[in-house]
Design a protein around this motif. Structure first.
Motif, short mmCIF file in Angstrom:
data_model
loop_
_atom_site.label_atom_id
_atom_site.label_comp_id
_atom_site.label_asym_id
_atom_site.label_seq_id
_atom_site.Cartn_x
_atom_site.Cartn_y
_atom_site.Cartn_z
N ARG A 73 2.82 2.91 -1.51
CA ARG A 73 2.87 2.34 -0.16
C ARG A 73 4.19 1.61 0.08
N THR A 74 4.64 0.89 -0.91
CA THR A 74 5.90 0.15 -0.78
C THR A 74 7.07 1.10 -0.57
N ARG A 75 7.08 2.20 -1.33
CA ARG A 75 8.16 3.18 -1.17
C ARG A 75 8.17 3.77 0.23
N VAL A 76 6.99 4.10 0.74
CA VAL A 76 6.91 4.65 2.10
C VAL A 76 7.38 3.63 3.12
N ARG A 77 6.95 2.36 2.95
CA ARG A 77 7.34 1.31 3.90
C ARG A 77 8.85 1.07 3.89
N VAL A 78 9.44 1.04 2.69
CA VAL A 78 10.88 0.84 2.59
C VAL A 78 11.63 2.01 3.21
N GLY A 79 11.16 3.24 2.96
CA GLY A 79 11.80 4.41 3.55
C GLY A 79 11.76 4.39 5.06
N GLU A 80 10.61 3.98 5.63
CA GLU A 80 10.51 3.88 7.08
C GLU A 80 11.44 2.81 7.64
N GLN A 81 11.57 1.70 6.92
CA GLN A 81 12.47 0.64 7.38
C GLN A 81 13.92 1.11 7.38
N ILE A 82 14.32 1.84 6.31
CA ILE A 82 15.69 2.35 6.25
C ILE A 82 15.95 3.34 7.37
N GLU A 83 14.98 4.26 7.59
CA GLU A 83 15.15 5.25 8.65
C GLU A 83 15.24 4.59 10.02
#
Length: 283
Positions: A73-83
């Motif tokens: 979940r953290t990886r997905v959240r960080v990826g969405e924030q970067i995008e």
């Protein structure tokens, strides 16, 4: 009776002690070594994500699964924030460019009223017959002007016609303007008449000289159907080497004047193109 054959050590105790003192005793316990396949399989089993879970309790296994889910979940959240951040940066840059363009057009409108962003398209002010003539002339100029679309040419023509110019004069003005515009390849004979410091030309390298300075990479003459001029390639430009007989295009080269003659120089802002290199008939 057992069928196994038992081998016994028949030495006496005294003989064994004597052998030990003399260093003749050999370790009778065999050394067990793993094979290569066993070592590889051991490493695979050790590094497998589920290898350690076999010895876990139910509570420890549930904690490990929950930890893996939280990491995902953290990886997905960080990826969405970067995008999201990247998309916001692109939008901010685009808006800044649009604002800068609008400010430039507003300043330019004091000289050319058609540069005003709030001004209507000049083609909307023409009659049907005038617009038909403008479109017909734009199609003809499109074949003569490299890199200009029919829409851009027709707008330039409509601006002049809307200002009261005759269509013939408008065609001549637009052709002269776009033919000498920045980035447009012009005949060598027109270099001196272009009212700007950089031009683009195309021709054949007819002669090369030995540079007198290490700061110069190439120096020679370039020629087309209209004339010839001297060109200099500075070493700092990091441009490719040219040879006599090469057909080249010099993009955005700087104009220089010496003893009343105009020449061009390839700088770090320039580009040398070889249209005929890599074609099958030139191999």
């Amino acid at each position: 009776m057992s069928g196994k054959k038992v081998i016994r050590d028949k030495r006496t105790v005294a003989q064994k002690r004597t052998d030990e003192k003399r260093g003749w005793v050999v370790n009778e316990t065999p050394e067990l070594r793993r094979s290569v396949d066993q070592e590889i399989q051991g490493k695979v089993d050790t590094n497998h994500p589920d290898s350690c879970r076999a010895s876990m309790t139910l509570e420890q296994e549930e904690e490990a699964i929950a930890r893996d889910i939280e990491i995902a979940r953290t990886r997905v959240r960080v990826g969405e924030q970067i995008e999201t951040r990247e998309a916001g940066s692109r939008q901010a840059v685009q808006e800044a460019r649009q604002q800068a363009r609008a400010r430039f057009d507003e300043r330019a409108a004091s000289v050319d009223r058609w540069r005003d962003p709030d001004k209507d398209d000049p083609r909307a002010l023409l009659s049907q017959s005038e617009l038909a003539t403008v479109n017909r002339q734009a199609a003809r100029l499109e074949e003569q002007l490299d890199g200009w679309t029919r829409a851009a040419i027709s707008r330039r023509l409509a601006e002049r016609v809307a200002d009261g110019r005759e269509i013939t004069d408008a065609v001549v003005d637009v052709y002269d303007e776009l033919d000498r515009a920045a980035g447009t390849v012009i005949p060598i004979e027109k270099i001196e008449n272009v009212n700007r410091g950089e031009v683009s030309i195309e021709g054949t390298v007819v002669q090369l000289w030995d540079p007198r300075s290490s700061a110069i990479q190439n120096v020679g003459l370039i020629e087309d159907e209209s004339g010839r001029t001297k060109f200099t390639v500075w070493a700092k430009s990091e441009a490719p080497l040219v040879e006599e007989g090469d057909h080249i295009v010099l993009r955005t080269v700087a104009k220089n004047w010496y003893d009343g003659r105009c020449s061009v120089a390839v700088t770090s802002w320039s580009r040398i193109e070889f249209p005929e290199r890599g074609q099958w008939w030139s191999e």
